[in-house]
Design a protein around this motif. Structure first.
Motif, mmCIF file in Angstrom:
data_model
loop_
_atom_site.group_PDB
_atom_site.id
_atom_site.type_symbol
_atom_site.label_atom_id
_atom_site.label_comp_id
_atom_site.label_asym_id
_atom_site.label_seq_id
_atom_site.Cartn_x
_atom_site.Cartn_y
_atom_site.Cartn_z
ATOM 1 N N SER A 164 13.413 5.327 -3.023
ATOM 2 C CA SER A 164 12.690 4.324 -4.099
ATOM 3 C C SER A 164 13.283 4.761 -5.569
ATOM 4 O O SER A 164 13.410 3.805 -6.298
ATOM 5 C CB SER A 164 11.279 4.551 -4.054
ATOM 6 O OG SER A 164 10.876 5.985 -4.255
ATOM 7 N N ARG A 165 13.366 6.039 -5.871
ATOM 8 C CA ARG A 165 13.754 6.198 -7.098
ATOM 9 C C ARG A 165 15.331 5.765 -7.434
ATOM 10 O O ARG A 165 15.806 5.447 -8.222
ATOM 11 C CB ARG A 165 13.698 7.841 -7.250
ATOM 12 C CG ARG A 165 12.213 8.125 -7.436
ATOM 13 C CD ARG A 165 12.017 9.848 -7.541
ATOM 14 N NE ARG A 165 11.027 10.345 -7.408
ATOM 15 C CZ ARG A 165 10.209 10.474 -6.110
ATOM 16 N NH1 ARG A 165 10.885 9.895 -4.886
ATOM 17 N NH2 ARG A 165 8.863 10.720 -6.209
ATOM 18 N N ALA A 166 16.152 5.929 -6.341
ATOM 19 C CA ALA A 166 17.478 5.238 -6.522
ATOM 20 C C ALA A 166 17.391 3.867 -6.712
ATOM 21 O O ALA A 166 18.231 3.430 -7.516
ATOM 22 C CB ALA A 166 18.476 5.665 -5.314
ATOM 23 N N ILE A 200 0.925 -1.155 -0.102
ATOM 24 C CA ILE A 200 -0.030 -0.041 0.027
ATOM 25 C C ILE A 200 0.719 1.153 -0.149
ATOM 26 O O ILE A 200 0.372 2.365 -0.037
ATOM 27 C CB ILE A 200 -1.031 0.149 1.164
ATOM 28 C CG1 ILE A 200 -0.456 -0.270 2.342
ATOM 29 C CG2 ILE A 200 -2.034 -1.086 1.026
ATOM 30 C CD1 ILE A 200 -0.927 0.642 3.398
ATOM 31 N N SER A 201 2.318 1.213 -0.064
ATOM 32 C CA SER A 201 2.814 2.273 0.085
ATOM 33 C C SER A 201 3.420 2.880 -1.123
ATOM 34 O O SER A 201 3.931 2.065 -1.972
ATOM 35 C CB SER A 201 4.302 1.991 0.950
ATOM 36 O OG SER A 201 5.419 2.390 0.328
ATOM 37 N N THR A 202 3.113 4.175 -1.613
ATOM 38 C CA THR A 202 3.409 4.591 -2.838
ATOM 39 C C THR A 202 4.979 4.241 -3.294
ATOM 40 O O THR A 202 5.227 3.990 -4.288
ATOM 41 C CB THR A 202 3.150 6.005 -2.935
ATOM 42 O OG1 THR A 202 3.709 6.635 -1.898
ATOM 43 C CG2 THR A 202 1.596 6.405 -2.915
ATOM 44 N N CYS A 203 5.777 4.511 -2.290
ATOM 45 C CA CYS A 203 7.300 4.259 -2.787
ATOM 46 C C CYS A 203 7.671 2.779 -2.916
ATOM 47 O O CYS A 203 8.700 2.623 -3.750
ATOM 48 C CB CYS A 203 8.192 4.952 -1.422
ATOM 49 S SG CYS A 203 7.635 6.461 -0.957
ATOM 50 N N SER A 204 7.068 1.987 -2.225
ATOM 51 C CA SER A 204 7.046 0.630 -2.622
ATOM 52 C C SER A 204 6.731 0.296 -4.089
ATOM 53 O O SER A 204 7.274 -0.573 -4.627
ATOM 54 C CB SER A 204 6.449 -0.127 -1.587
ATOM 55 O OG SER A 204 7.192 -0.038 -0.267
ATOM 56 N N PHE A 236 16.536 6.848 8.140
ATOM 57 C CA PHE A 236 15.278 7.737 8.153
ATOM 58 C C PHE A 236 13.964 6.841 8.704
ATOM 59 O O PHE A 236 13.028 7.666 8.710
ATOM 60 C CB PHE A 236 14.958 8.299 6.926
ATOM 61 C CG PHE A 236 16.124 9.378 6.355
ATOM 62 C CD1 PHE A 236 16.457 10.533 6.736
ATOM 63 C CD2 PHE A 236 17.383 8.703 5.556
ATOM 64 C CE1 PHE A 236 17.684 11.328 6.637
ATOM 65 C CE2 PHE A 236 18.630 9.494 5.102
ATOM 66 C CZ PHE A 236 18.478 10.603 5.854
ATOM 67 N N GLY A 237 14.162 5.734 8.803
ATOM 68 C CA GLY A 237 12.589 5.122 9.405
ATOM 69 C C GLY A 237 11.760 5.198 8.233
ATOM 70 O O GLY A 237 10.534 5.179 8.610
ATOM 71 N N GLN A 238 12.008 5.161 7.025
ATOM 72 C CA GLN A 238 10.921 5.003 5.809
ATOM 73 C C GLN A 238 11.268 3.696 5.105
ATOM 74 O O GLN A 238 12.263 3.201 5.034
ATOM 75 C CB GLN A 238 11.182 6.311 5.074
ATOM 76 C CG GLN A 238 11.150 7.577 5.583
ATOM 77 C CD GLN A 238 11.583 8.911 4.901
ATOM 78 O OE1 GLN A 238 12.283 8.643 4.094
ATOM 79 N NE2 GLN A 238 10.704 9.740 5.116
HETATM 80 N N1 LIG Z 1 12.148 9.566 -0.465
HETATM 81 C C1 LIG Z 1 11.663 8.358 -0.146
HETATM 82 C C2 LIG Z 1 10.458 8.485 0.830
HETATM 83 C C3 LIG Z 1 10.179 7.341 1.670
HETATM 84 C C4 LIG Z 1 8.791 7.324 2.343
HETATM 85 O O1 LIG Z 1 8.332 8.549 2.604
HETATM 86 N N2 LIG Z 1 8.197 6.338 2.662
HETATM 87 C C5 LIG Z 1 6.938 6.432 3.213
HETATM 88 C C6 LIG Z 1 5.902 5.477 2.846
HETATM 89 S S1 LIG Z 1 5.829 5.713 0.971
HETATM 90 C C7 LIG Z 1 7.206 6.214 4.942
HETATM 91 O O2 LIG Z 1 7.785 5.428 5.276
HETATM 92 N N3 LIG Z 1 6.573 7.055 5.810
HETATM 93 C C8 LIG Z 1 6.673 7.036 7.063
HETATM 94 C C9 LIG Z 1 7.585 7.875 7.518
HETATM 95 O O3 LIG Z 1 8.332 8.830 7.115
HETATM 96 O O4 LIG Z 1 7.835 7.947 8.762
HETATM 97 C C10 LIG Z 1 11.678 7.208 -0.903
HETATM 98 O O5 LIG Z 1 11.295 7.669 -2.240
HETATM 99 O O6 LIG Z 1 11.836 6.149 -0.623
#
Ligand SMILES: N[C@@H](CCC(=O)N[C@@H](CS)C(=O)NCC(=O)O)C(=O)O
Length: 214
Positions: A67-69, A10-14, A51-53
Motif C-alpha cells: 500500500s505505501r509503495a 474495510i481493509s486498512t491497507c486499501s 503474498f495473497g494480501q
Molecule cells: N504491507 C502490506 C500489507 C498488506 C496486508 O497485510 N493486507 C491485509 C489486509 S489490510 C491482508 O491482506 N491480510 C490477509 C493476509 O495477510 O492473509 C501493504 O501495506 O499492502
C-alpha cells in the motif's frame, strides 16, 4: 483505462490507498476482493500479489502491491494535480522518508496490535484479551511521546506541509477510537495534528465508503 484498485473498503491497507487517490483527484475503480471467501488466496490473485494480501493496483497493465509503495507511485505520477504529498528536494524528501519510516516502525505495530485485539478478533470469532490490548496501548503511548515532541515544533510529521507520511496514520488512528481508545487525543500536539488530518474531505469520503461497505 481507469486505475483499478483491488482491495476492500474495510481493509486498512486499501484505505491508505483510497485516501491518497482522493487527495490526488485520481479517477479509480475499487474492485472489492471477496475476502470472506479467500479470493486473495486464489491462484489468479496470487499471480498478481504473491503474498495473497490486499491491495494491489492495475494501472493500465502495470501491477503494483504494498500500500505505501502504491501511494508513493500515485503521488509521483500525479505530482501536478491535487494535494502535493511528495516534497521535492533532497532534504525534504529525506524528511518524508524519515516520517514514513516512523509510521511503519513506531506507530503501526502497536496501533495494529491494539486494533486487532479489540476490533478484528471479534470479527474472526476470537476472544479479545484486554491485557494484551492495554499492553499495545502502553507501547503506543510511549511512541506518541516522541510524536508530541516532533509535532510541538512543526505542523506535520515531515515539516510544515502535509505529506503521505501523515496520511498513512489515518486507518489505524481512526480504528483506535473505534476500539475504545482515546489515545490520539491525549497529547495536545498529537491531538491537533490527528484531528486536522482526519477531518480532511478525502478521509471523510473514505469513511463513508467504509460505512457503505459494512
Ligand atoms: N504491507 C502490506 C500489507 C498488506 C496486508 O497485510 N493486507 C491485509 C489486509 S489490510 C491482508 O491482506 N491480510 C490477509 C493476509 O495477510 O492473509 C501493504 O501495506 O499492502
Amino acid at each position: 483505462m481507469v486505475l483499478k484498485l483491488y482491495g476492500a473498503a474495510i481493509s486498512t491497507c486499501s484505505q491508505r490507498v483510497l485516501v491518497v487517490l482522493r487527495e490526488k483527484q485520481v479517477p479509480f475503480e475499487l474492485i472489492e476482493v471477496d475476502f470472506a471467501n479467500r479470493e486473495h488466496k486464489s491462484p489468479e490473485y496470487l499471480a498478481k500479489q504473491p503474498f495473497g494480501q490486499i491491495p494491489y493496483i492495475d494501472d493500465d497493465g502495470f501491477i503494483l502491491y504494498e500500500s505505501r509503495a502504491i501511494c508513493r507511485y500515485i503521488a509521483a505520477k500525479y505530482a501536478d494535480q491535487g494535494t502535493k504529498l511528495l516534497p521535492t528536494g533532497l532534504k525534504q524528501n529525506a524528511l518524508l522518508e524519515q516520517a514514513a519510516s516512523i509510521e511503519q516502525s513506531n506507530f503501526e505495530p502497536s496501533a495494529y496490535g491494539a486494533v486487532f485485539e479489540k476490533l478484528f478478533k471479534p470479527l474472526l470469532a476470537l476472544v479479545p484479551d484486554q491485557t494484551v490490548f492495554e499492553e499495545h496501548l502502553k507501547k503506543l503511548d510511549a511512541k506518541l511521546d516522541a510524536y508530541e515532541v516532533i509535532l510541538s515544533k512543526q505542523k506535520y510529521l515531515a515539516g510544515d506541509q502535509i505529506t503521505l507520511a501523515d496520511l498513512f496514520h489515518l486507518p489505524y488512528g481512526t480504528y483506535l477510537a473505534q476500539a475504545g481508545s482515546n489515545i490520539m487525543e491525549t497529547k495536545p500536539n498529537v491531538a491537533r495534528w490527528f484531528k486536522e488530518i482526519s477531518s480532511r474531505p478525502s478521509w471523510e469520503a473514505v469513511k463513508t465508503q467504509i460505512k457503505d461497505a459494512a
